[in-house]
Design a protein around this motif. Structure first.
Motif, mmCIF file in Angstrom:
data_model
loop_
_atom_site.group_PDB
_atom_site.id
_atom_site.type_symbol
_atom_site.label_atom_id
_atom_site.label_comp_id
_atom_site.label_asym_id
_atom_site.label_seq_id
_atom_site.Cartn_x
_atom_site.Cartn_y
_atom_site.Cartn_z
ATOM 1 N N GLN A 94 0.930 -1.113 0.134
ATOM 2 C CA GLN A 94 0.058 -0.097 -0.196
ATOM 3 C C GLN A 94 0.758 1.160 0.143
ATOM 4 O O GLN A 94 0.494 2.377 -0.712
ATOM 5 C CB GLN A 94 -0.881 0.075 1.185
ATOM 6 N N ILE A 95 1.965 1.378 0.660
ATOM 7 C CA ILE A 95 2.975 2.312 0.826
ATOM 8 C C ILE A 95 3.376 2.606 -0.616
ATOM 9 O O ILE A 95 3.570 3.717 -1.017
ATOM 10 C CB ILE A 95 3.760 2.140 2.058
ATOM 11 N N GLN A 96 3.853 1.529 -0.973
ATOM 12 C CA GLN A 96 4.560 1.604 -2.321
ATOM 13 C C GLN A 96 3.835 1.887 -3.429
ATOM 14 O O GLN A 96 4.184 2.958 -4.226
ATOM 15 C CB GLN A 96 5.301 0.040 -2.817
ATOM 16 N N GLU A 97 2.211 1.505 -3.354
ATOM 17 C CA GLU A 97 1.744 2.110 -4.435
ATOM 18 C C GLU A 97 1.480 3.499 -4.273
ATOM 19 O O GLU A 97 1.327 4.101 -5.363
ATOM 20 C CB GLU A 97 0.434 1.177 -4.473
ATOM 21 N N TRP A 98 1.297 4.090 -2.911
ATOM 22 C CA TRP A 98 0.978 5.391 -2.885
ATOM 23 C C TRP A 98 2.193 6.291 -3.355
ATOM 24 O O TRP A 98 2.121 7.323 -3.877
ATOM 25 C CB TRP A 98 0.760 5.607 -1.253
ATOM 26 N N LEU A 99 3.522 5.641 -2.960
ATOM 27 C CA LEU A 99 4.591 6.465 -3.338
ATOM 28 C C LEU A 99 4.723 6.657 -4.943
ATOM 29 O O LEU A 99 5.056 7.595 -5.279
ATOM 30 C CB LEU A 99 5.880 5.794 -2.807
ATOM 31 N N GLU A 100 4.199 5.527 -5.629
ATOM 32 C CA GLU A 100 4.556 5.765 -7.117
ATOM 33 C C GLU A 100 3.118 6.611 -7.701
ATOM 34 O O GLU A 100 3.224 6.780 -8.993
ATOM 35 C CB GLU A 100 4.408 4.308 -7.627
ATOM 36 N N SER A 101 2.240 6.746 -7.083
ATOM 37 C CA SER A 101 1.120 7.353 -7.514
ATOM 38 C C SER A 101 1.415 8.963 -7.735
ATOM 39 O O SER A 101 0.534 9.585 -8.461
ATOM 40 C CB SER A 101 -0.110 7.365 -6.605
ATOM 41 N N SER A 102 2.173 9.463 -7.166
ATOM 42 C CA SER A 102 2.560 10.929 -7.474
ATOM 43 C C SER A 102 4.083 11.245 -6.954
ATOM 44 O O SER A 102 4.477 10.739 -6.069
ATOM 45 C CB SER A 102 1.824 11.805 -6.672
ATOM 46 N N PRO A 103 4.796 11.955 -7.797
ATOM 47 C CA PRO A 103 6.359 12.335 -7.561
ATOM 48 C C PRO A 103 6.507 13.059 -6.181
ATOM 49 O O PRO A 103 7.438 13.363 -5.531
ATOM 50 C CB PRO A 103 6.528 13.168 -8.730
#
Length: 334
Positions: A26-35
């Protein structure tokens, strides 16, 4: 962007080393969703790491600090949602309340100049251990007196840190972007693994011990030294690198679980670890150097209790004066 979009529960669990694989994802997906998200997480982790050691708790101005964080990443927060959001977050993930403590260190973090690379340094105080989660979710534990430094442009594609002392790394796997540890004797490059790096400035030695995965070790001239497999240890001593089997991985990494394990180790080495563990200076009579070997564990025992244990099996007498401890041979009664 509204602050409730941040996966507070997952981040909180990761900071406490209790995150499930789903939460890490979940953290990884959130990190990748916006620079901008890595910047936000970096600020959260930076401030949490700096302030979590504070002993005095007080109520921060959450609205003011959220605005500072959003200004850092060029966002505007919705003021009306702050109170509700932070109360919800506080109930579900109390550990992250420390993130927004107001202090000199955190104020500097929130007001870094933009447009140039700056550096964050995390220091574990003498006698204490510290844990930090980097913006790519890599987890690092710092032993007593150790330091970790990383740049403001640290990201999922630029994963380089500098360290002093002893650190244990649990690196998030990314085959495309190596994680690089820069020490004073060598560099360690990995793509996802668990390993321990220990630099002893007093003895001018250093070692890297691999627990799982694979690491590549380079010298300071960027030339390859060796590749390690689990259970191997590379040691730097007197300008020479050599590889050996890690005799007792449990003892080498016991400090992660707030425990010291001595396995037939000489008195001088025991004293060296006790100094770091308790944040004290121990003056040992030179006649005691390498005169005895010890096998025992330290968990929650006080320094005085440990000294009493040693005095039972070794003819010594000791004196504790604040942070100064003196150990001598016990004089025989006439």
């Amino acid at each position: 962007m509204e602050q409730q979009n941040i996966p507070w529960d997952a981040i909180s669990a990761r900071l406490k080393d209790e995150a499930s694989q789903e939460q890490i994802q979940q953290i990884q997906e959130w990190l990748e969703s916006s620079p901008d998200h890595p910047v936000i997480l970096s600020e959260i982790v930076n401030t949490w790491s700096v302030t979590k050691g504070k002993t005095e708790f007080y109520q921060p101005d959450l609205s003011e600090n959220w605005q500072k964080l959003m200004k850092k990443v060029k966002y505007r927060s919705a003021a009306k949602s702050l109170r509700i959001g932070f109360l919800r977050w506080g109930a579900a993930a109390a550990v992250l309340v420390l993130v927004f403590l107001v202090g000199v260190e955190s104020d500097k973090l929130f007001n870094k100049p933009t447009g140039k690379v700056t550096y964050t340094k995390i220091v574990a105080p003498e006698g204490n251990k510290t844990q930090i989660v980097l913006p790519d979710s890599t987890c690092v534990w710092l032993n007593s007196g150790s330091e970790l430094q990383y740049a403001s442009d640290y990201s999922a594609t630029n994963r380089t840190v500098k360290m002093k002392g002893e650190c244990f790394f649990d690196v998030v796997k990314d085959p495309q972007h190596p994680f690089i540890v820069q020490g004073s004797k060598f560099q360690v490059r990995v793509f996802g693994t668990r390993f321990n790096v220990n630099e002893d400035s007093g003895k001018n030695t250093a070692d890297v011990t691999l627990v799982s995965g694979k690491v590549q070790v380079y010298n300071l001239d960027d030339k390859p030294v060796s590749e390690l497999t689990p259970g191997q240890q590379l040691v730097y001593e007197k300008g020479i690198y050599h590889i050996q089997k890690a005799e007792n991985l449990e003892a080498l990494t016991a400090w992660l679980n707030n425990m010291l394990i001595f396995d037939n180790q000489p008195f001088e080495e025991v004293i060296h670890y006790l100094e770091k563990w308790y944040g004290v200076k121990i003056h040992l009579d030179r006649t005691l150097y390498y005169s005895h070997n010890y096998t025992f564990k330290v968990k929650t025992e006080s320094l005085r209790e440990v000294m009493e244990l040693i005095s039972v099996i070794t003819p010594i007498e000791y004196r504790i004066e604040g942070e100064q401890i003196t150990i001598k041979y016990k004089k025989k009664m006439k």
